[in-house]
Design a protein around this motif. Structure first.
Motif, PDB file in Angstrom:
ATOM      1  N   ASP A   1     -30.611  -8.878  -1.639  1.00 30.46           N
ATOM      2  CA  ASP A   1     -30.508  -9.068  -3.181  1.00 30.46           C
ATOM      3  C   ASP A   1     -29.693  -7.969  -3.886  1.00 30.46           C
ATOM      4  O   ASP A   1     -29.707  -7.917  -5.099  1.00 30.46           O
ATOM      5  N   TRP A   2     -28.901  -7.317  -3.216  1.00 22.64           N
ATOM      6  CA  TRP A   2     -28.002  -6.363  -3.909  1.00 22.64           C
ATOM      7  C   TRP A   2     -27.125  -6.912  -4.862  1.00 22.64           C
ATOM      8  O   TRP A   2     -26.541  -8.241  -4.529  1.00 22.64           O
ATOM      9  N   PRO A   3     -26.995  -6.509  -6.144  1.00 23.47           N
ATOM     10  CA  PRO A   3     -25.939  -7.152  -6.792  1.00 23.47           C
ATOM     11  C   PRO A   3     -24.620  -6.792  -6.448  1.00 23.47           C
ATOM     12  O   PRO A   3     -24.273  -5.743  -5.866  1.00 23.47           O
ATOM     13  N   GLY A   4     -23.899  -7.845  -6.120  1.00 23.05           N
ATOM     14  CA  GLY A   4     -22.423  -7.550  -5.661  1.00 23.05           C
ATOM     15  C   GLY A   4     -22.553  -7.529  -4.157  1.00 23.05           C
ATOM     16  O   GLY A   4     -21.452  -7.395  -3.628  1.00 23.05           O
ATOM     17  N   SER A   5     -23.670  -7.522  -3.435  1.00 23.61           N
ATOM     18  CA  SER A   5     -23.939  -7.341  -2.031  1.00 23.61           C
ATOM     19  C   SER A   5     -23.275  -6.004  -1.660  1.00 23.61           C
ATOM     20  O   SER A   5     -22.982  -5.844  -0.463  1.00 23.61           O
ATOM     21  N   LYS A   6     -23.550  -5.051  -2.501  1.00 26.91           N
ATOM     22  CA  LYS A   6     -23.082  -3.656  -2.169  1.00 26.91           C
ATOM     23  C   LYS A   6     -24.128  -2.550  -2.746  1.00 26.91           C
ATOM     24  O   LYS A   6     -24.876  -2.870  -3.874  1.00 26.91           O
ATOM     25  N   MET A   7     -24.263  -1.275  -2.207  1.00 24.17           N
ATOM     26  CA  MET A   7     -25.118  -0.542  -2.602  1.00 24.17           C
ATOM     27  C   MET A   7     -24.440   0.992  -2.166  1.00 24.17           C
ATOM     28  O   MET A   7     -23.840   1.115  -1.092  1.00 24.17           O
ATOM     29  N   VAL A   8     -24.656   1.893  -2.914  1.00 20.68           N
ATOM     30  CA  VAL A   8     -24.366   3.337  -2.584  1.00 20.68           C
ATOM     31  C   VAL A   8     -25.760   4.229  -2.529  1.00 20.68           C
ATOM     32  O   VAL A   8     -26.493   4.264  -3.147  1.00 20.68           O
ATOM     33  N   LEU A   9     -25.784   4.740  -1.348  1.00 25.49           N
ATOM     34  CA  LEU A   9     -27.017   5.571  -0.755  1.00 25.49           C
ATOM     35  C   LEU A   9     -26.604   7.034  -1.084  1.00 25.49           C
ATOM     36  O   LEU A   9     -25.473   7.567  -0.120  1.00 25.49           O
ATOM     37  N   ILE A  10     -27.184   7.964  -1.961  1.00 26.36           N
ATOM     38  CA  ILE A  10     -26.563   9.211  -2.009  1.00 26.36           C
ATOM     39  C   ILE A  10     -27.762  10.113  -1.719  1.00 26.36           C
ATOM     40  O   ILE A  10     -28.897   9.666  -2.022  1.00 26.36           O
TER      41      ILE A  10
ATOM     42  N   GLU B   1     -17.928  10.538  -0.289  1.00 29.16           N
ATOM     43  CA  GLU B   1     -17.368  11.557  -1.112  1.00 29.16           C
ATOM     44  C   GLU B   1     -16.001  12.303  -0.872  1.00 29.16           C
ATOM     45  O   GLU B   1     -15.313  12.815  -1.412  1.00 29.16           O
ATOM     46  N   PHE B   2     -15.675  11.862   0.473  1.00 34.79           N
ATOM     47  CA  PHE B   2     -14.494  12.667   1.174  1.00 34.79           C
ATOM     48  C   PHE B   2     -13.127  11.693   1.169  1.00 34.79           C
ATOM     49  O   PHE B   2     -12.237  12.041   1.776  1.00 34.79           O
ATOM     50  N   LEU B   3     -13.521  10.477   0.845  1.00 31.33           N
ATOM     51  CA  LEU B   3     -12.610   9.386   0.757  1.00 31.33           C
ATOM     52  C   LEU B   3     -11.049  10.085   0.203  1.00 31.33           C
ATOM     53  O   LEU B   3     -10.132   9.784   0.946  1.00 31.33           O
ATOM     54  N   PRO B   4     -11.111  10.795  -0.780  1.00 29.01           N
ATOM     55  CA  PRO B   4      -9.693  11.173  -1.108  1.00 29.01           C
ATOM     56  C   PRO B   4      -9.148  12.026  -0.335  1.00 29.01           C
ATOM     57  O   PRO B   4      -7.549  12.370  -0.492  1.00 29.01           O
ATOM     58  N   ARG B   5      -9.593  12.676   0.840  1.00 29.87           N
ATOM     59  CA  ARG B   5      -9.117  13.597   1.654  1.00 29.87           C
ATOM     60  C   ARG B   5      -8.173  12.932   2.609  1.00 29.87           C
ATOM     61  O   ARG B   5      -7.438  13.518   3.124  1.00 29.87           O
TER      62      ARG B   5
ATOM     63  N   ALA C   1     -23.112   8.947   0.770  1.00 30.36           N
ATOM     64  CA  ALA C   1     -22.269  10.137   0.024  1.00 30.36           C
ATOM     65  C   ALA C   1     -23.275  11.138  -0.358  1.00 30.36           C
ATOM     66  O   ALA C   1     -24.546  10.771  -0.511  1.00 30.36           O
ATOM     67  N   ALA C   2     -22.875  12.470  -0.474  1.00 30.06           N
ATOM     68  CA  ALA C   2     -23.862  13.295  -0.870  1.00 30.06           C
ATOM     69  C   ALA C   2     -23.842  13.335  -2.484  1.00 30.06           C
ATOM     70  O   ALA C   2     -24.903  14.097  -2.905  1.00 30.06           O
ATOM     71  N   THR C   3     -23.004  12.769  -3.041  1.00 30.95           N
ATOM     72  CA  THR C   3     -22.653  12.743  -4.659  1.00 30.95           C
ATOM     73  C   THR C   3     -22.741  11.540  -5.117  1.00 30.95           C
ATOM     74  O   THR C   3     -22.342  10.415  -4.285  1.00 30.95           O
ATOM     75  N   ALA C   4     -22.765  11.316  -6.438  1.00 29.99           N
ATOM     76  CA  ALA C   4     -22.629   9.948  -6.909  1.00 29.99           C
ATOM     77  C   ALA C   4     -21.184   9.510  -7.168  1.00 29.99           C
ATOM     78  O   ALA C   4     -20.211  10.444  -6.916  1.00 29.99           O
ATOM     79  N   PRO C   5     -20.724   8.293  -7.133  1.00 23.74           N
ATOM     80  CA  PRO C   5     -19.476   7.949  -7.097  1.00 23.74           C
ATOM     81  C   PRO C   5     -18.584   8.653  -8.151  1.00 23.74           C
ATOM     82  O   PRO C   5     -17.311   8.635  -7.858  1.00 23.74           O
ATOM     83  N   ARG C   6     -19.115   8.869  -9.393  1.00 25.30           N
ATOM     84  CA  ARG C   6     -18.243   9.330 -10.337  1.00 25.30           C
ATOM     85  C   ARG C   6     -17.655  10.687 -10.040  1.00 25.30           C
ATOM     86  O   ARG C   6     -16.774  10.960 -10.540  1.00 25.30           O
TER      87      ARG C   6
ATOM     88  N   ARG D   1     -14.676  -0.847  -8.819  1.00 24.31           N
ATOM     89  CA  ARG D   1     -15.519  -1.413  -8.035  1.00 24.31           C
ATOM     90  C   ARG D   1     -16.979  -0.768  -7.567  1.00 24.31           C
ATOM     91  O   ARG D   1     -17.911  -1.036  -7.312  1.00 24.31           O
ATOM     92  N   VAL D   2     -16.257   0.682  -6.981  1.00 25.30           N
ATOM     93  CA  VAL D   2     -17.306   1.481  -6.647  1.00 25.30           C
ATOM     94  C   VAL D   2     -18.518   1.837  -7.661  1.00 25.30           C
ATOM     95  O   VAL D   2     -19.842   1.805  -7.538  1.00 25.30           O
ATOM     96  N   LEU D   3     -17.956   1.884  -8.741  1.00 25.52           N
ATOM     97  CA  LEU D   3     -18.787   2.470  -9.916  1.00 25.52           C
ATOM     98  C   LEU D   3     -19.525   1.417 -10.392  1.00 25.52           C
ATOM     99  O   LEU D   3     -20.862   1.587 -11.026  1.00 25.52           O
ATOM    100  N   ALA D   4     -19.140   0.225  -9.815  1.00 24.70           N
ATOM    101  CA  ALA D   4     -20.037  -0.942 -10.474  1.00 24.70           C
ATOM    102  C   ALA D   4     -21.401  -1.205  -9.173  1.00 24.70           C
ATOM    103  O   ALA D   4     -21.938  -2.098  -9.838  1.00 24.70           O
ATOM    104  N   ALA D   5     -21.298  -0.381  -8.242  1.00 27.24           N
ATOM    105  CA  ALA D   5     -22.356  -0.670  -7.242  1.00 27.24           C
ATOM    106  C   ALA D   5     -23.844   0.043  -7.606  1.00 27.24           C
ATOM    107  O   ALA D   5     -23.460   0.912  -8.438  1.00 27.24           O
ATOM    108  N   PRO D   6     -24.771  -0.625  -7.435  1.00 32.77           N
ATOM    109  CA  PRO D   6     -25.854   0.158  -7.711  1.00 32.77           C
ATOM    110  C   PRO D   6     -26.077   1.428  -6.462  1.00 32.77           C
ATOM    111  O   PRO D   6     -25.334   1.292  -5.700  1.00 32.77           O
ATOM    112  N   VAL D   7     -26.906   2.376  -7.005  1.00 30.93           N
ATOM    113  CA  VAL D   7     -27.152   3.652  -6.429  1.00 30.93           C
ATOM    114  C   VAL D   7     -28.773   3.756  -6.179  1.00 30.93           C
ATOM    115  O   VAL D   7     -29.445   3.366  -6.964  1.00 30.93           O
ATOM    116  N   THR D   8     -28.874   4.163  -4.857  1.00 31.27           N
ATOM    117  CA  THR D   8     -30.243   4.340  -4.464  1.00 31.27           C
ATOM    118  C   THR D   8     -30.106   5.938  -3.885  1.00 31.27           C
ATOM    119  O   THR D   8     -29.025   6.428  -3.528  1.00 31.27           O
TER     120      THR D   8
END
Length: 223
Positions: A38-47, A95-99, A125-130, A142-149
């Motif tokens: 039931d995830w919106p957009g079929s995606k989720m961020v776990l922090i 959170e390390f993607l830009p590296r 990630a250890a931190t929120a997408p922003r 796209r990532v900022l549109a994902a729900p976060v848990t």
């Protein structure tokens, strides 16, 4: 787990992995991952903070979904076409993607392929997408549109269960009183719990004694 101990804690088996103990610190995140269909957009961020159980929970979810797990550090070298054909994918340490050169572009293409077939994408990630510092605007949107848990730092109930299991894994007999002594005096993470139990075990073996409150006090004083 030792039969001497009677902590009234709910637990959920991780399908062949270590038991996943449920407490107020992780129950909401676990429920969110259970509801992945039931995830919106079929995606989720776990922090969650380091050593809070993100990887463990990601593996629990993998066992439910047959997801492929890829670290952000390896994403640029991964077979994105193959991953994009999966029913579920986990990308860890986002959170390390830009590296990592090419990692953001790889996740952008993977996201789009998975979205096309409504496959599930879990990002940890250890931190929120922003706060990831993403440089690719299309990916960031796209990532900022994902729900976060969120996984919170372990509470007393969860740390107690982890300590009991860590001691039991080493066949060390302990008492609830020792757990009660350790909890308010130790650093509050799974990593700290593992290090503390390993140190107590090593000190007890070196001294030829059991793991006692007196030994725990000595070890904690050195930490």
């Amino acid at each position: 787990m030792s039969r001497q101990l009677a902590f009234n804690l709910p637990l959920r088996a991780a399908h062949g992995r270590d038991d996943f103990y449920v407490s107020a610190a992780n129950a909401q995140a676990l429920d969110s991952l259970d509801a992945w269909r039931d995830w919106p957009g079929s995606k989720m961020v776990l922090i969650g903070p380091p050593a809070s159980g993100k990887t463990h929970l990601a593996h629990v979810w993998r066992d439910q979904t047959t997801a492929q797990i890829v670290a952000a550090a390896r994403l640029a070298d991964a077979d994105i076409a193959a991953l994009g054909a999966e029913k579920a994918v986990v990308i860890e340490d986002c959170e390390f993607l830009p590296r990592y050169p090419g990692a953001e572009q790889a996740l952008f293409h993977l996201h789009n392929m998975l979205a096309t077939q409504r496959a599930a994408l879990l990002m940890t990630a250890a931190t929120a997408p922003r706060d990831w510092g993403l440089l690719l605007p299309d990916l960031a949107s796209r990532v900022l549109a994902a729900p976060v848990t969120r996984l919170d730092a372990p509470d007393d109930a969860l740390l107690a269960a982890v300590l009991v299991k860590l001691f039991a894994d080493r066949q060390i007999t302990i008492t609830p009183a020792l757990i009660a002594y350790l909890l308010p005096r130790m650093d509050r993470s799974f990593a700290a719990a593992r290090l503390l139990v390993a140190t107590l075990d090593a000190e007890a073996l070196a001294r030829g004694t059991g793991v006692t409150r007196a030994l725990a006090a000595t070890v904690l004083d050195k930490c």
